[in-house]
Write a protein that holds these residues in place. Structure first.
Motif, PDB file in Angstrom:
ATOM      1  N   LYS A  41       4.659  -1.358  -5.344  1.00 48.71           N
ATOM      2  CA  LYS A  41       3.439  -1.502  -4.548  1.00 48.71           C
ATOM      3  C   LYS A  41       3.155  -2.975  -4.265  1.00 48.71           C
ATOM      4  CE  LYS A  41       0.741   0.834  -7.353  1.00 48.71           C
ATOM      5  NZ  LYS A  41       1.680   1.254  -8.415  1.00 48.71           N
ATOM      6  N   SER A 103      -4.558  -2.539  -9.028  1.00 50.58           N
ATOM      7  CA  SER A 103      -4.071  -1.208  -9.369  1.00 50.58           C
ATOM      8  C   SER A 103      -4.475  -0.839 -10.792  1.00 50.58           C
ATOM      9  CB  SER A 103      -2.549  -1.167  -9.229  1.00 50.58           C
ATOM     10  OG  SER A 103      -2.031   0.092  -9.618  1.00 50.58           O
ATOM     11  N   LEU A 127      -6.503   0.579  -6.128  1.00 44.27           N
ATOM     12  CA  LEU A 127      -5.571   1.706  -6.219  1.00 44.27           C
ATOM     13  C   LEU A 127      -5.743   2.394  -7.569  1.00 44.27           C
ATOM     14  CD1 LEU A 127      -4.468  -0.247  -4.028  1.00 44.27           C
ATOM     15  CD2 LEU A 127      -2.172   0.300  -4.822  1.00 44.27           C
ATOM     16  N   LYS A 234       3.101   3.712  -0.947  1.00 40.85           N
ATOM     17  CA  LYS A 234       2.984   2.261  -1.019  1.00 40.85           C
ATOM     18  C   LYS A 234       2.951   1.595   0.350  1.00 40.85           C
ATOM     19  CE  LYS A 234       7.980   1.405  -1.706  1.00 40.85           C
ATOM     20  NZ  LYS A 234       8.383   2.821  -1.442  1.00 40.85           N
TER      21      LYS A 234
END
Length: 257
Positions: A41, A103, A127, A234
């Motif tokens: 990602k 994330s 995320l 992603k």
């Protein structure tokens, strides 16, 4: 890049300068627990930044990747201090406005850092953010498990990706980092991605944040079959992050490409 930390130790990261975008803007990738700066990602976001000419940076938190430190010493305030160091590095290169892409644990840290540094953050892309990274772990334990954690100073964390131990200092910060307090004080633009099939950080936490966030510029997008990592999405996430930051940097008609 290597960033020395007060009191010793260092963070290791990557920095790509801008070549066409606003000179004062940079995107900072903030990874999750047990991860590192070099995942799929992060690479997708880096490539999107390169396409748009933006500066990009990513670093390993302490006790992660190539940075120094031990997981047992992990604290939420330590995460924010690491973000301070990364932001200081970028400010020294003229990047005083940041787009944070965080994330999981990195989403937690990015959100709280944005709350404390509103003049430095253009917006956040989060995320599968672990908004309850500190208190929810405590709330899930029985009294006996809490007592054992306090007595030993260690709590084992094991799932399909990691098997490690965290220290009790993290638990001692639980009342300082409540998701409800974060939402109540929230003002920054935020774009949140979460998988409905996430069995590590339930997507309900992102919906709670959307419902309770004081600011109106918050959007949550759900992937029905998305797991915690969201690596299958992603490229889509990176492209949407690019459009999101473009709108915030240039809020004019036609600036969403």
């Amino acid at each position: 890049m290597t960033l020395p930390l007060p009191g010793g130790g260092e963070l290791v990261g990557d920095y790509l300068p801008c070549h066409a975008g606003p000179a004062d803007f940079a995107v900072l990738w903030v990874h999750g627990f047990g991860s590192h700066r070099g995942g799929e990602k992060a690479a997708a976001v880096r490539d999107e930044c390169a396409r748009r000419g933006w500066a990009f940076a990513a670093f390993d938190f302490r006790a992660h990747g190539a940075s120094s430190g031990a997981v047992l010493e992990l604290t939420a305030t330590g995460l924010l201090a690491d973000l301070d160091a990364a932001a200081e590095f970028l400010a020294g290169r003229g990047h005083t406005r940041l787009g944070l892409v965080g994330s999981s644990m990195g989403g937690f840290a990015s959100a709280w850092w944005a709350l404390d540094n509103p003049n430095s953050v253009v917006g956040c892309v989060l995320l599968a953010p672990a908004f309850g990274f500190v208190p929810s772990r405590w709330d899930r334990l029985t009294k006996a498990e809490r007592d054992d954690w306090k007595r030993t100073g260690r709590l084992r964390i094991k799932n399909k990706w990691i098997d490690t131990e965290i220290g009790y200092a993290l638990a001692e910060e639980r009342d300082r980092f409540r998701p409800a307090d974060l939402a109540r004080r929230w003002r920054a633009p935020a774009l949140v991605f979460h998988g409905v099939a996430d069995d590590t950080v339930p997507y309900a936490g992102s919906l709670d944040f959307l419902r309770d966030a004081a600011g109106s510029a918050v959007e949550v997008r759900l992937f029905k079959d998305g797991d915690h990592r969201l690596t299958a999405y992603k490229d889509e996430i990176a492209a949407e992050a690019g459009r999101f930051f473009t709108r915030l940097l240039s809020p004019t008609p036609g600036a969403s490409t």
